[in-house]
Design an enzyme around this catalytic site. Sequence first.
Site, PDB file in Angstrom:
ATOM      1  N   HIS A  50      -7.198  -1.124   5.891  1.00 21.78           N
ATOM      2  CA  HIS A  50      -6.311  -0.034   6.045  1.00 21.78           C
ATOM      3  C   HIS A  50      -5.955   0.993   5.575  1.00 21.78           C
ATOM      4  O   HIS A  50      -6.144   2.207   5.807  1.00 21.78           O
ATOM      5  CB  HIS A  50      -4.952  -0.927   6.437  1.00 21.78           C
ATOM      6  CG  HIS A  50      -3.893   0.100   6.956  1.00 21.78           C
ATOM      7  ND1 HIS A  50      -3.774   0.356   8.265  1.00 21.78           N
ATOM      8  CD2 HIS A  50      -2.653   0.242   6.106  1.00 21.78           C
ATOM      9  CE1 HIS A  50      -2.580   1.043   8.113  1.00 21.78           C
ATOM     10  NE2 HIS A  50      -2.004   1.172   7.077  1.00 21.78           N
ATOM     11  N   ASP A  64       0.079  -3.813   6.233  1.00 22.81           N
ATOM     12  CA  ASP A  64      -0.648  -3.345   7.540  1.00 22.81           C
ATOM     13  C   ASP A  64      -2.086  -4.009   7.816  1.00 22.81           C
ATOM     14  O   ASP A  64      -2.861  -3.470   8.327  1.00 22.81           O
ATOM     15  CB  ASP A  64      -0.557  -2.072   7.383  1.00 22.81           C
ATOM     16  CG  ASP A  64       0.700  -1.427   7.835  1.00 22.81           C
ATOM     17  OD1 ASP A  64       1.586  -2.025   7.873  1.00 22.81           O
ATOM     18  OD2 ASP A  64       1.034  -0.073   7.708  1.00 22.81           O
ATOM     19  N   HIS A  97       1.371   3.938   1.969  1.00 20.26           N
ATOM     20  CA  HIS A  97       1.959   4.695   3.304  1.00 20.26           C
ATOM     21  C   HIS A  97       3.372   4.957   2.955  1.00 20.26           C
ATOM     22  O   HIS A  97       4.203   4.051   2.679  1.00 20.26           O
ATOM     23  CB  HIS A  97       1.562   4.070   4.231  1.00 20.26           C
ATOM     24  CG  HIS A  97       0.153   4.573   4.782  1.00 20.26           C
ATOM     25  ND1 HIS A  97      -0.403   3.408   5.531  1.00 20.26           N
ATOM     26  CD2 HIS A  97      -0.744   5.335   4.266  1.00 20.26           C
ATOM     27  CE1 HIS A  97      -1.751   3.960   5.814  1.00 20.26           C
ATOM     28  NE2 HIS A  97      -1.962   4.997   5.030  1.00 20.26           N
ATOM     29  N   HIS A 117       0.934  -1.249   0.034  1.00 22.30           N
ATOM     30  CA  HIS A 117       0.063   0.017   0.038  1.00 22.30           C
ATOM     31  C   HIS A 117       0.809   1.149   0.147  1.00 22.30           C
ATOM     32  O   HIS A 117       2.092   1.244   0.075  1.00 22.30           O
ATOM     33  CB  HIS A 117      -0.785   0.030   1.126  1.00 22.30           C
ATOM     34  CG  HIS A 117      -0.473  -0.027   2.413  1.00 22.30           C
ATOM     35  ND1 HIS A 117       0.569  -0.942   3.101  1.00 22.30           N
ATOM     36  CD2 HIS A 117      -0.445   0.919   3.427  1.00 22.30           C
ATOM     37  CE1 HIS A 117       0.697  -0.506   4.282  1.00 22.30           C
ATOM     38  NE2 HIS A 117       0.099   0.603   4.635  1.00 22.30           N
ATOM     39  N   HIS A 151       5.169  -4.817  10.724  1.00 21.99           N
ATOM     40  CA  HIS A 151       5.427  -4.087  11.794  1.00 21.99           C
ATOM     41  C   HIS A 151       5.593  -4.856  12.998  1.00 21.99           C
ATOM     42  O   HIS A 151       5.217  -5.765  13.111  1.00 21.99           O
ATOM     43  CB  HIS A 151       4.433  -2.747  12.185  1.00 21.99           C
ATOM     44  CG  HIS A 151       4.329  -1.756  11.352  1.00 21.99           C
ATOM     45  ND1 HIS A 151       4.869  -0.527  11.777  1.00 21.99           N
ATOM     46  CD2 HIS A 151       3.583  -1.589  10.389  1.00 21.99           C
ATOM     47  CE1 HIS A 151       4.714   0.139  10.699  1.00 21.99           C
ATOM     48  NE2 HIS A 151       3.936  -0.290   9.817  1.00 21.99           N
ATOM     49  N   ASP A 159       5.893   4.819   5.208  1.00 23.99           N
ATOM     50  CA  ASP A 159       6.659   3.885   5.808  1.00 23.99           C
ATOM     51  C   ASP A 159       6.838   2.486   5.076  1.00 23.99           C
ATOM     52  O   ASP A 159       7.132   1.415   5.727  1.00 23.99           O
ATOM     53  CB  ASP A 159       6.316   3.855   7.252  1.00 23.99           C
ATOM     54  CG  ASP A 159       5.008   3.112   7.475  1.00 23.99           C
ATOM     55  OD1 ASP A 159       3.886   3.585   6.663  1.00 23.99           O
ATOM     56  OD2 ASP A 159       4.696   2.342   8.268  1.00 23.99           O
ATOM     57  N   HIS A 160       6.213   2.449   3.814  1.00 31.64           N
ATOM     58  CA  HIS A 160       6.263   1.236   3.082  1.00 31.64           C
ATOM     59  C   HIS A 160       6.598   1.376   1.536  1.00 31.64           C
ATOM     60  O   HIS A 160       6.998   0.526   0.843  1.00 31.64           O
ATOM     61  CB  HIS A 160       4.634   0.650   2.889  1.00 31.64           C
ATOM     62  CG  HIS A 160       4.290   0.036   4.375  1.00 31.64           C
ATOM     63  ND1 HIS A 160       4.077  -1.156   4.573  1.00 31.64           N
ATOM     64  CD2 HIS A 160       3.818   0.855   5.275  1.00 31.64           C
ATOM     65  CE1 HIS A 160       3.507  -1.074   5.977  1.00 31.64           C
ATOM     66  NE2 HIS A 160       3.426  -0.032   6.423  1.00 31.64           N
TER      67      HIS A 160
HETATM   68 FE    FE Z   1       2.938   0.706   8.194  1.00 28.85          FE
HETATM   69 ZN    ZN Z   2       0.159   1.640   6.557  1.00 31.21          ZN
END
Ligand code: FE
Ligand code: ZN
Length: 256
Positions: A113, A136, A56, A54, A174, A58-59
């Site tokens: 998410h 996530d 985001h 996805h 995570h 942090d990905h």
């Molecule tokens: Fe994440």
């Molecule tokens: Zn995420």
Amino acid sequence: MQIYRIPVLSDNYIFLLHDAEQKLAAVVDPAEAAPVLQLLKQLGAELSAIFNTHHHGDHVGGNLELLRQFPQAVVYGGAEDRGRIPGQQVFLQAGDQVSFGGRQAEVLFVPGHTRAHIAYYFPPASEPIGELFCGDTLFAGGCGRLFEGTPSQMVDSLSQLRALPDQTRVWCAHEYTLKNLQFALTVDDQNPVLQTRFEQVKQARQQSESTVPSWIGLEKQTNPFLRWDLPALQAATQTVDPVRSFAKLRGLKDIF
Ligand code: FE
Ligand code: ZN
């Protein structure tokens, strides 16, 4: 196919898939480029694919830098994420197949998410073990927050993951397991498998050990977000309706 786990940022994991024979690698959700480049160098491997779950930051944060270093790498992501994943070239839908290292992965559409979230499932090959990269959506002992999706979408998404074979490794993005299991115990405290798991995870974290990957079989026994239809969880959420029960649970976790 060898899978490496790279801990980055405060609690993210990047996964690197290595095909030693071809000297090729793929990464799942590269939050950052530097640690990936370092491992690639160590392995003497070229990067051929980036699999994003996805959009985001942090990905996908490492996508462009990795592409600069390996311009031939192909960037995969969900079709609904068009315009949100840097460098994305392939727009995947449910049922599509991607391949790496002589293995084929099935693309699962798992919104909740985010509205575009996908997961990659490699069915068992030479060993009877499947590999699930779920970003996530599903966590060890928990699930992702609903930023863009509805409880009903998330129940549908988690149902797809719950239906995978018990012998599937869950490579979630995570290290949230300890906090997730602390919450799980507040709604499922009579579950002996959960109690045992909590003690094991507590010990592992005290020694800074990772708790990822998990297994689908273990998640089905201990993760409250895969157990909305069991009597204990229905009692805790005071409803037998799967979507309402899940929504109640997710709401409780949001403020835990
Ligand atoms: Fe994440
Ligand atoms: Zn995420």
